[in-house]
Design an enzyme around this catalytic site. Sequence first.
Site, mmCIF file in Angstrom:
data_model
loop_
_atom_site.group_PDB
_atom_site.id
_atom_site.type_symbol
_atom_site.label_atom_id
_atom_site.label_comp_id
_atom_site.label_asym_id
_atom_site.label_seq_id
_atom_site.Cartn_x
_atom_site.Cartn_y
_atom_site.Cartn_z
ATOM 1 N N PHE A 271 0.810 -1.225 0.000
ATOM 2 C CA PHE A 271 0.000 0.000 0.000
ATOM 3 C C PHE A 271 0.842 1.272 0.000
ATOM 4 C CE2 PHE A 271 -4.029 -2.013 0.422
ATOM 5 C CZ PHE A 271 -3.776 -3.209 1.085
ATOM 6 N N HIS B 289 -7.767 -8.096 9.190
ATOM 7 C CA HIS B 289 -8.507 -7.204 8.285
ATOM 8 C C HIS B 289 -9.461 -7.989 7.396
ATOM 9 C CE1 HIS B 289 -5.253 -3.855 8.719
ATOM 10 N NE2 HIS B 289 -5.912 -4.110 9.822
ATOM 11 N N CYS C 159 -29.265 -10.837 4.738
ATOM 12 C CA CYS C 159 -29.556 -12.194 5.262
ATOM 13 C C CYS C 159 -28.303 -12.910 5.743
ATOM 14 C CB CYS C 159 -30.255 -13.014 4.174
ATOM 15 S SG CYS C 159 -29.170 -13.472 2.828
HETATM 16 N N1 APR Z 1 9.982 -7.883 2.193
HETATM 17 C C1 APR Z 1 9.916 -7.145 3.333
HETATM 18 N N2 APR Z 1 9.234 -5.970 3.424
HETATM 19 C C2 APR Z 1 8.609 -5.537 2.307
HETATM 20 C C3 APR Z 1 8.641 -6.246 1.080
HETATM 21 C C4 APR Z 1 9.382 -7.463 1.050
HETATM 22 N N3 APR Z 1 9.481 -8.210 -0.058
HETATM 23 N N4 APR Z 1 7.921 -5.545 0.157
HETATM 24 C C5 APR Z 1 7.459 -4.434 0.789
HETATM 25 N N5 APR Z 1 7.876 -4.431 2.067
HETATM 26 C C6 APR Z 1 7.576 -3.458 3.121
HETATM 27 C C7 APR Z 1 7.458 -2.036 2.620
HETATM 28 O O1 APR Z 1 8.720 -1.409 2.687
HETATM 29 C C8 APR Z 1 6.466 -1.431 3.618
HETATM 30 O O2 APR Z 1 7.139 -0.818 4.703
HETATM 31 O O3 APR Z 1 6.315 -3.804 3.635
HETATM 32 C C9 APR Z 1 5.699 -2.633 4.156
HETATM 33 C C10 APR Z 1 4.257 -2.627 3.693
HETATM 34 O O4 APR Z 1 3.625 -1.547 4.334
HETATM 35 P P1 APR Z 1 2.188 -1.090 3.818
HETATM 36 O O5 APR Z 1 2.205 -0.975 2.346
HETATM 37 O O6 APR Z 1 1.792 0.087 4.660
HETATM 38 O O7 APR Z 1 1.248 -2.324 4.145
HETATM 39 P P2 APR Z 1 0.689 -2.713 5.576
HETATM 40 O O8 APR Z 1 1.623 -2.287 6.671
HETATM 41 O O9 APR Z 1 0.327 -4.143 5.515
HETATM 42 O O10 APR Z 1 -0.668 -1.828 5.668
HETATM 43 C C11 APR Z 1 -1.495 -2.108 6.765
HETATM 44 O O11 APR Z 1 -3.119 -0.572 5.851
HETATM 45 O O12 APR Z 1 -4.233 0.273 4.092
HETATM 46 C C12 APR Z 1 -4.350 -0.593 5.148
HETATM 47 O O13 APR Z 1 -5.747 -2.436 5.273
HETATM 48 C C13 APR Z 1 -4.576 -1.994 4.682
HETATM 49 O O14 APR Z 1 -3.785 -4.026 5.699
HETATM 50 C C14 APR Z 1 -3.384 -2.754 5.216
HETATM 51 C C15 APR Z 1 -2.907 -1.881 6.353
#
Ligand code: APR
Length: 240
Positions: A31, A118, A129
């Site tokens: 995200f 989530h 329903c």
């Molecule tokens: N390995 C490790 N880390 C990773 C990788 C990878 N291959 N790819 C991306 N990341 C890291 C990114 O750097 C980022 O810091 O994962 C993190 C993802 O963060 P977000 O995009 O904010 O996702 P998340 O933390 O799951 O968001 C939480 O926000 O929008 C809501 O409901 C949505 O569940 C989501 C919640």
Amino acid sequence: MRKLKAMISEAKTISVLTGAGISTESGIPDFRSTKGLWREDVSRMDVISRDYFEREPELFWKYFKDIFQIKLSHSYEPNSGHLLLKELERSGKDVRIFTQNVDGLHHKAGSGKVYELHGSILFAACPECGKEHHLDYINEQIVPLCSDEACQQILKPDVVLFGDMVRCFEEMYESISESDLFLVIGTSLEVFPVRQVPLDFRHKATLGMVLINAEPTRLDPVFDLVIHGKSGAIAKALAE
Ligand code: APR
């Protein structure tokens, strides 16, 4: 990596918190990274809300399908990050996974204890329903309606929308309080109330806290060990 291996091998009960980052190597965008779903257009977050669903359910579904298209296409597989967690469980550790992801990949990897904070993209229920419908049915129509002829209401996805309550939160606190390792993988720890969890456990002497994330987070200093890297590659190295 040596310290990570030692902390994992010594642990008996492991609570894991995962975010979108553990699934990017399966081809699902996260995200808040540079190519993340919210980065493209922050207003999308307003659309994925209970309020918008209740006001404009038809438009909601058009946006929802557009934003989550790859997840709805349901054509993705667990990667080595998911599989490592399953392996830890198979090797006899008590692994409890609390995921913010709605992609169902921990289930697909075969993990036994998965709590979807989530919700899940794989189902949608009728607000009238309560009848549950699977993703295949949801994908058949632009705006999915309840399959009960007498009902025909617009379905609500089984995803926790902005404005909804997060699920399994008490179970997560209970699980971490009885764990000796708390492993946080692939999350920016930006979203409340999940962002609060590491702060609430930072002083628990008997709990090791590890963060594996591609980028630094604001909560890095709270952890005993932080590894900035890709969870898939780290999992592969650990498996070896
Ligand atoms: N390995 C490790 N880390 C990773 C990788 C990878 N291959 N790819 C991306 N990341 C890291 C990114 O750097 C980022 O810091 O994962 C993190 C993802 O963060 P977000 O995009 O904010 O996702 P998340 O933390 O799951 O968001 C939480 O926000 O929008 C809501 O409901 C949505 O569940 C989501 C919640």
